[in-house]
Design a protein around this motif. Structure first.
Motif, PDB file in Angstrom:
ATOM      1  N   TYR A  16      10.806  85.991  66.390  1.00  0.00           N
ATOM      2  CA  TYR A  16      11.261  85.102  66.779  1.00  0.00           C
ATOM      3  C   TYR A  16      11.815  83.799  67.416  1.00  0.00           C
ATOM      4  CZ  TYR A  16      16.181  83.709  66.192  1.00  0.00           C
ATOM      5  OH  TYR A  16      17.942  83.017  65.784  1.00  0.00           O
ATOM      6  N   LYS A  17      10.961  84.173  68.627  1.00  0.00           N
ATOM      7  CA  LYS A  17      10.055  82.999  69.182  1.00  0.00           C
ATOM      8  C   LYS A  17      11.258  82.716  69.728  1.00  0.00           C
ATOM      9  CE  LYS A  17       5.783  82.186  66.904  1.00  0.00           C
ATOM     10  NZ  LYS A  17       6.172  82.351  65.635  1.00  0.00           N
ATOM     11  N   LYS A  18      12.270  83.228  70.540  1.00  0.00           N
ATOM     12  CA  LYS A  18      13.257  83.253  71.214  1.00  0.00           C
ATOM     13  C   LYS A  18      14.162  84.249  72.027  1.00  0.00           C
ATOM     14  CE  LYS A  18      15.442  79.346  68.790  1.00  0.00           C
ATOM     15  NZ  LYS A  18      17.142  78.970  67.568  1.00  0.00           N
ATOM     16  N   GLN A  19      14.312  84.603  73.421  1.00  0.00           N
ATOM     17  CA  GLN A  19      14.963  85.556  73.113  1.00  0.00           C
ATOM     18  C   GLN A  19      16.234  85.928  73.362  1.00  0.00           C
ATOM     19  OE1 GLN A  19      14.311  86.420  75.883  1.00  0.00           O
ATOM     20  NE2 GLN A  19      14.823  88.174  75.855  1.00  0.00           N
ATOM     21  N   ILE A  20      15.995  87.805  72.570  1.00  0.00           N
ATOM     22  CA  ILE A  20      17.329  88.572  72.183  1.00  0.00           C
ATOM     23  C   ILE A  20      17.935  88.628  72.811  1.00  0.00           C
ATOM     24  CG2 ILE A  20      17.249  90.392  70.722  1.00  0.00           C
ATOM     25  CD1 ILE A  20      15.601  88.422  68.933  1.00  0.00           C
ATOM     26  N   ASP A  21      19.611  88.538  72.999  1.00  0.00           N
ATOM     27  CA  ASP A  21      20.154  89.248  74.045  1.00  0.00           C
ATOM     28  C   ASP A  21      19.837  90.748  73.741  1.00  0.00           C
ATOM     29  OD1 ASP A  21      21.067  86.890  75.122  1.00  0.00           O
ATOM     30  OD2 ASP A  21      21.831  86.784  72.920  1.00  0.00           O
ATOM     31  N   ALA A  31      11.135  97.966  72.672  1.00  0.00           N
ATOM     32  CA  ALA A  31      10.432  97.596  72.001  1.00  0.00           C
ATOM     33  C   ALA A  31      11.004  97.000  70.870  1.00  0.00           C
ATOM     34  CB  ALA A  31      10.404  99.104  70.973  1.00  0.00           C
ATOM     35  N   LEU A  32      11.722  96.804  70.110  1.00  0.00           N
ATOM     36  CA  LEU A  32      12.479  96.313  68.488  1.00  0.00           C
ATOM     37  C   LEU A  32      12.866  94.722  69.845  1.00  0.00           C
ATOM     38  CD1 LEU A  32      15.118  98.064  66.601  1.00  0.00           C
ATOM     39  CD2 LEU A  32      11.989  97.994  66.327  1.00  0.00           C
ATOM     40  N   LYS A  33      14.258  94.769  70.729  1.00  0.00           N
ATOM     41  CA  LYS A  33      13.686  93.915  71.155  1.00  0.00           C
ATOM     42  C   LYS A  33      13.179  92.972  72.635  1.00  0.00           C
ATOM     43  CE  LYS A  33      16.938  91.970  75.652  1.00  0.00           C
ATOM     44  NZ  LYS A  33      17.491  92.218  76.788  1.00  0.00           N
ATOM     45  N   ASP A  34      12.135  93.838  72.375  1.00  0.00           N
ATOM     46  CA  ASP A  34      10.919  93.133  73.102  1.00  0.00           C
ATOM     47  C   ASP A  34       9.927  92.571  71.922  1.00  0.00           C
ATOM     48  OD1 ASP A  34       8.924  92.189  75.154  1.00  0.00           O
ATOM     49  OD2 ASP A  34       7.656  93.445  73.354  1.00  0.00           O
ATOM     50  N   GLU A  35       9.996  93.124  71.163  1.00  0.00           N
ATOM     51  CA  GLU A  35       8.982  92.208  69.490  1.00  0.00           C
ATOM     52  C   GLU A  35       9.677  91.261  68.955  1.00  0.00           C
ATOM     53  OE1 GLU A  35       5.760  93.994  70.224  1.00  0.00           O
ATOM     54  OE2 GLU A  35       4.906  92.957  69.504  1.00  0.00           O
ATOM     55  N   SER A  36      10.601  91.637  68.642  1.00  0.00           N
ATOM     56  CA  SER A  36      11.032  90.730  67.987  1.00  0.00           C
ATOM     57  C   SER A  36      11.485  89.162  68.158  1.00  0.00           C
ATOM     58  CB  SER A  36      12.611  91.238  67.360  1.00  0.00           C
ATOM     59  OG  SER A  36      13.945  91.425  67.971  1.00  0.00           O
ATOM     60  N   SER A  37      11.411  89.702  70.095  1.00  0.00           N
ATOM     61  CA  SER A  37      11.563  88.048  70.574  1.00  0.00           C
ATOM     62  C   SER A  37      10.615  87.854  70.208  1.00  0.00           C
ATOM     63  CB  SER A  37      12.015  88.558  71.970  1.00  0.00           C
ATOM     64  OG  SER A  37      13.190  89.888  72.357  1.00  0.00           O
ATOM     65  N   TYR A  97      18.172  86.016  59.883  1.00  0.00           N
ATOM     66  CA  TYR A  97      16.912  85.575  60.313  1.00  0.00           C
ATOM     67  C   TYR A  97      16.372  86.687  59.486  1.00  0.00           C
ATOM     68  CZ  TYR A  97      12.118  84.944  61.441  1.00  0.00           C
ATOM     69  OH  TYR A  97      10.494  84.082  61.623  1.00  0.00           O
ATOM     70  N   ASP A  98      15.303  86.704  58.564  1.00  0.00           N
ATOM     71  CA  ASP A  98      14.814  88.059  57.981  1.00  0.00           C
ATOM     72  C   ASP A  98      13.152  88.069  58.307  1.00  0.00           C
ATOM     73  OD1 ASP A  98      13.189  90.296  57.106  1.00  0.00           O
ATOM     74  OD2 ASP A  98      14.003  89.547  54.584  1.00  0.00           O
ATOM     75  N   THR A  99      12.640  89.034  59.391  1.00  0.00           N
ATOM     76  CA  THR A  99      11.243  89.629  60.434  1.00  0.00           C
ATOM     77  C   THR A  99      10.791  89.511  58.606  1.00  0.00           C
ATOM     78  OG1 THR A  99      11.797  91.345  60.531  1.00  0.00           O
ATOM     79  CG2 THR A  99      12.308  89.879  62.327  1.00  0.00           C
TER      80      THR A  99
END
Lengths: 249, 306
Positions: A96-101, A87-93, A213-215
């Motif tokens: 951040y508007k970029k793919q999170i690894d 959930a963190l990976k999906d939502e932060s992508s 980068y701070d969300t």
């Protein structure tokens, strides 16, 4: 028996009153009470709580998702840990508007052992994650990612998202793969990590130097937003039992 | 523990000493040492309501309104009550996330808490968040080993407080845990952590010897005991003197009875801690004497369920 004991002691102390100026404990009686349901509530205190309770309850009962199976927290992997980190990976992508690894959540940050199947409320997510930790996006070189997976291995395994896999061998990590490929020590990877760890908590001080980068959002709020959005889209949260961390014995 | 008190008394009675003092005790001019009733909590962690009935281990337990009712009842029966808290008042339920600890502090004020120390989670809203809630407190916070001089709490937190209960002088001071690596620096800011053994000894000696306190209590958020040598209530008890009672916190330890340790002078130190979340209310009823017989401690821990 105790009562008689106490009376005798007071008599004894009187006789020595004038002989000494110092005071000593003559008798200690310990009566710790468990605050059980048998106690009545104090009305004044209950009325002081009432308006606060109303406000909290109104927000906590909101249903923001449904879950297909019970989620349970375990080491080194668990369906609860997988679900949370994903959930963190999906939502932060999206943020951040970029793919999170990959995303990582420290094990101790998840505060309840399980989430029951069925409806998920805001209140449940608060129980799961009461801390006001913010989510940070870090740009890490491969060598630092390896330090992180070593630390996770040493701690017995933490929730990690899809996109990261490794094997624990004697309290360190081996065979670290990112998006299915062996880790490149000089490449840059993008990771979503709670500020608690990113700021050096749980002995992760090596993350302090990473570009960030701070969300500006709490981890909890990010999970709540994720759930709300998918609920609106009619999606059910699915338990994922995949083993992202293997243990070699 | 040290002396079999009952046997001593019964021997005295047999030899007639008890009888003669008994007659003296009936003289109207005789002063009787007051009895003290210490009530204490630790790590309540914003548990305003009882645990929900969800099948969990603690379901139905705790709750501020019930605790308040019990405290009221005890106050109606006891004259000299001290109500103390050993820190981590904040964090753990949405009440803290929503209101920043306002309700927790208001409830403690209404219940008549006399004093509290500061736990690591009490910095979770930042030192500014803690400062913001102080106007809601009609009790003081104490810490002898956090130096707040360069923070917003400068001048707002003393090392100790002395209570006079029916002629009994009770000195209470606070000790807090190392904040570095436990709490983000941006939350505790310029709070300086000082050695709890050095600061604890300093203030305890002052309370016992200079202020002539009859009883010295430490409200500690150091934690009960650790496997390594990390400073804890047990380490504090064994490496200092002049502390009579340590009311602890942080490790969420449910103690079935107090732990009694010897200090550097060979005297007994009582350590107690009552779990967390307001599930328990600790109660120590203390009687005093003027003769140095060594502390005779007859501890029983009865869990009252109704």
């Amino acid at each position: 028996m105790m009562k008689r004991h106490v009376i005798f002691l007071s008599i004894l102390s009187i006789s020595i009153w004038s002989c000494s100026s110092k005071t000593y404990i003559a008798d200690l009686d310990v009566n710790t009470s468990e605050i059980s349901q048998d106690y009545q509530e104090d009305a004044e205190i209950a009325s002081l709580i009432e308006p606060y309770k109303k406000e909290v309850t109104a927000q906590m009962v909101e249903i923001i998702g449904t879950l297909d199976k019970k989620l349970t927290k375990r080491r080194p992997n668990s369906n609860l840990g997988n679900w949370f980190a994903d959930a963190l990976k999906d939502e932060s992508s999206r943020l951040y508007k970029k793919q999170i690894d990959f995303a990582v959540q420290n094990y101790g940050g998840i505060r309840i052992p399980s989430v029951s199947a069925g409806e998920i409320t805001v209140g449940k997510i608060f129980e799961l994650m009461p801390f006001d930790n913010k989510l940070l996006i870090l740009e890490c070189d491969g060598a630092t990612v390896k330090k992180l997976t070593d630390r996770i291995a040493e701690k017995g395994g933490w929730p990690i998202s899809a996109g990261l896999t490794f094997t624990i061998v004697d309290e360190h990590s081996e065979d670290v793969k990112i998006n299915g490929e062996a880790i490149d020590m000089s490449a840059t990877y993008i990771a979503a990590i709670p500020d608690y760890i990113a700021n050096g908590g749980d002995n992760c001080e090596f993350l302090l130097d990473m570009k960030r980068y701070d969300t500006e959002k709490y981890v909890r709020d990010i999970v709540i937003e994720h759930l709300r959005r998918e609920y609106k889209e009619g999606e059910t949260q699915m338990a994922d039992p995949s083993k992202r961390i293997a243990i070699k014995k | 523990m040290t002396i079999n008190r009952r046997q001593f008394i019964e021997n005295s009675i047999l030899t007639g000493v008890g009888l003669s003092t008994g007659i003296l005790g009936k003289l109207p001019t005789e002063k009787v040492l007051p009895k003290l009733c210490i009530l204490h909590t630790n790590d309540v962690h914003s548990r305003i309501e009882p645990f929900p009935m969800d099948g969990g281990r603690n379901q139905g337990l705790g709750g501020a309104a019930r605790r308040a009712a019990l405290i009221k009842k005890i106050r109606s029966e006891e004259q000299n009550v001290l109500l103390l808290d050993s820190g981590d008042i904040f964090q753990g339920t949405p009440y803290f996330n929503f209101f920043g600890g306002e309700l927790e502090i208001k409830l403690m004020s209404q219940m008549g808490y006399d004093l509290a120390t500061i736990g690591n989670h009490d910095f979770d809203g930042g030192i500014d968040g803690l400062h913001k809630q102080l106007p809601h407190a009609n009790f003081d916070f104490v810490s002898a080993n956090y130096n707040f001089d360069n923070t917003i709490l400068n001048g707002k937190v003393n090392s100790h407080k002395i209570f006079n209960k029916a002629g009994l002088k009770v000195g209470v001071f606070g000790l807090g845990i190392e904040l570095n690596s436990l709490v983000p620096k941006e939350l505790y800011k310029e709070t300086q952590y000082l050695d709890p053994l050095i600061q604890g000894q300093k203030i305890a000696s002052r309370l016992k010897n200079d202020e002539k306190c009859d009883l010295v209590i430490c409200l500690s958020h150091l934690g009960y005991n650790y496997r390594d040598n990390k400073v804890s209530d047990v380490v504090l008890a064994q490496n200092t003197s002049d502390i009579d009672i340590i009311l602890g916190g942080h490790t969420h330890t449910f103690m079935s009875k107090p732990d009694i340790r010897r200090n550097t002078k060979g005297e007994e130190v009582i350590i107690n801690q009552v779990g967390w979340a307001g599930i328990m209310l600790g109660r120590l009823d203390i009687e005093f004497e003027h003769a140095k017989k060594g502390k005779c401690v007859s501890c029983k821990n009865s869990l009252i369920n109704s």
